[in-house]
Design a protein around this motif. Structure first.
Motif, mmCIF file in Angstrom:
data_model
loop_
_atom_site.group_PDB
_atom_site.id
_atom_site.type_symbol
_atom_site.label_atom_id
_atom_site.label_comp_id
_atom_site.label_asym_id
_atom_site.label_seq_id
_atom_site.Cartn_x
_atom_site.Cartn_y
_atom_site.Cartn_z
ATOM 1 N N UNK A 107 0.807 -1.222 0.000
ATOM 2 C CA UNK A 107 0.000 0.000 0.000
ATOM 3 C C UNK A 107 0.842 1.275 0.000
ATOM 4 N N UNK A 108 2.058 1.230 0.516
ATOM 5 C CA UNK A 108 2.869 2.438 0.636
ATOM 6 C C UNK A 108 3.605 2.881 -0.610
ATOM 7 N N UNK A 109 3.522 2.122 -1.697
ATOM 8 C CA UNK A 109 4.358 2.425 -2.861
ATOM 9 C C UNK A 109 3.968 3.699 -3.619
ATOM 10 N N UNK A 110 2.800 4.250 -3.352
ATOM 11 C CA UNK A 110 2.404 5.496 -4.018
ATOM 12 C C UNK A 110 3.128 6.720 -3.462
ATOM 13 N N UNK A 111 3.713 6.592 -2.264
ATOM 14 C CA UNK A 111 4.409 7.725 -1.640
ATOM 15 C C UNK A 111 5.510 7.173 -0.720
ATOM 16 N N UNK A 112 6.659 6.858 -1.312
ATOM 17 C CA UNK A 112 7.780 6.284 -0.562
ATOM 18 C C UNK A 112 8.619 7.424 0.003
ATOM 19 N N UNK A 113 8.734 7.485 1.323
ATOM 20 C CA UNK A 113 9.466 8.583 1.957
ATOM 21 C C UNK A 113 10.900 8.219 2.312
ATOM 22 N N UNK A 114 11.212 6.903 2.322
ATOM 23 C CA UNK A 114 12.569 6.508 2.723
ATOM 24 C C UNK A 114 12.902 5.121 2.172
ATOM 25 N N UNK A 115 14.167 4.968 1.741
ATOM 26 C CA UNK A 115 14.701 3.672 1.329
ATOM 27 C C UNK A 115 15.963 3.431 2.159
ATOM 28 N N UNK A 116 16.020 2.299 2.862
ATOM 29 C CA UNK A 116 17.164 1.921 3.686
ATOM 30 C C UNK A 116 17.798 0.656 3.121
ATOM 31 N N UNK A 117 19.137 0.603 3.171
ATOM 32 C CA UNK A 117 19.871 -0.597 2.799
ATOM 33 C C UNK A 117 20.839 -0.901 3.937
ATOM 34 N N UNK A 118 20.725 -2.103 4.504
ATOM 35 C CA UNK A 118 21.593 -2.533 5.598
ATOM 36 C C UNK A 118 22.421 -3.726 5.179
ATOM 37 N N UNK A 119 23.640 -3.820 5.705
ATOM 38 C CA UNK A 119 24.578 -4.886 5.355
ATOM 39 C C UNK A 119 25.222 -5.439 6.616
#
Length: 141
Positions: A107-119
């Motif tokens: 449901x959130x894909x219309x307004x993505x406020x943050x993308x995180x990548x963890x390793x």
């Protein structure tokens, strides 16, 4: 994170960006291998990924974490209402890995406020300085 910068080459394999002339390289301070290190993107205006089926991230990393049985990446997207979608991926060091996050039905894909990548280094408790590269982040319709 100690630093994030644009690089045209790097010491670990494959030594060059996935596509084009630059990739982002993240260098963390030394931490226990199991502890994930994160980078994120928080755009000024939320991203509209309404037509996307998935988000693709190209990921490369240095290896060499003492005692590690493998490496893992977590990709998390958060919508403006706070609803996240998250996927974990086993990755190989010293090569580009294509990570695909399924966005169908989120449901959130219309307004993505943050993308995180963890390793992180799986199975390692020894102090280690994670270093990884990201390139060609895109969405597929």
């Amino acid at each position: 994170m100690r630093s994030v910068s644009s690089v045209g080459a790097f010491a670990n394999g494959p030594g060059r960006p996935y596509a084009g002339t630059g990739a982002l390289e993240a260098v963390a301070e030394a931490v226990p291998g199991e502890e994930p290190r994160w980078v994120h993107l928080e755009p000024e205006t939320p991203l509209d990924l309404g037509d996307a089926r998935s988000l693709l991230v190209r990921f490369d990393s240095y290896g060499g974490a003492p005692g590690a049985s493998g490496y893992e990446v977590v990709v998390r997207l958060t919508g403006v209402q706070g609803e996240p979608v998250e996927e974990s991926f086993a990755v190989s060091a010293d090569t580009w890995n294509t990570l695909e996050v399924d966005l169908a039905g989120w449901a959130g894909k219309d307004a993505v406020r943050r993308i995180d990548v963890g390793f992180r280094a799986v199975g390692s408790t020894v102090q280690w300085q994670p270093r990884f590269q990201l390139d060609q982040v895109e969405w597929a319709g």
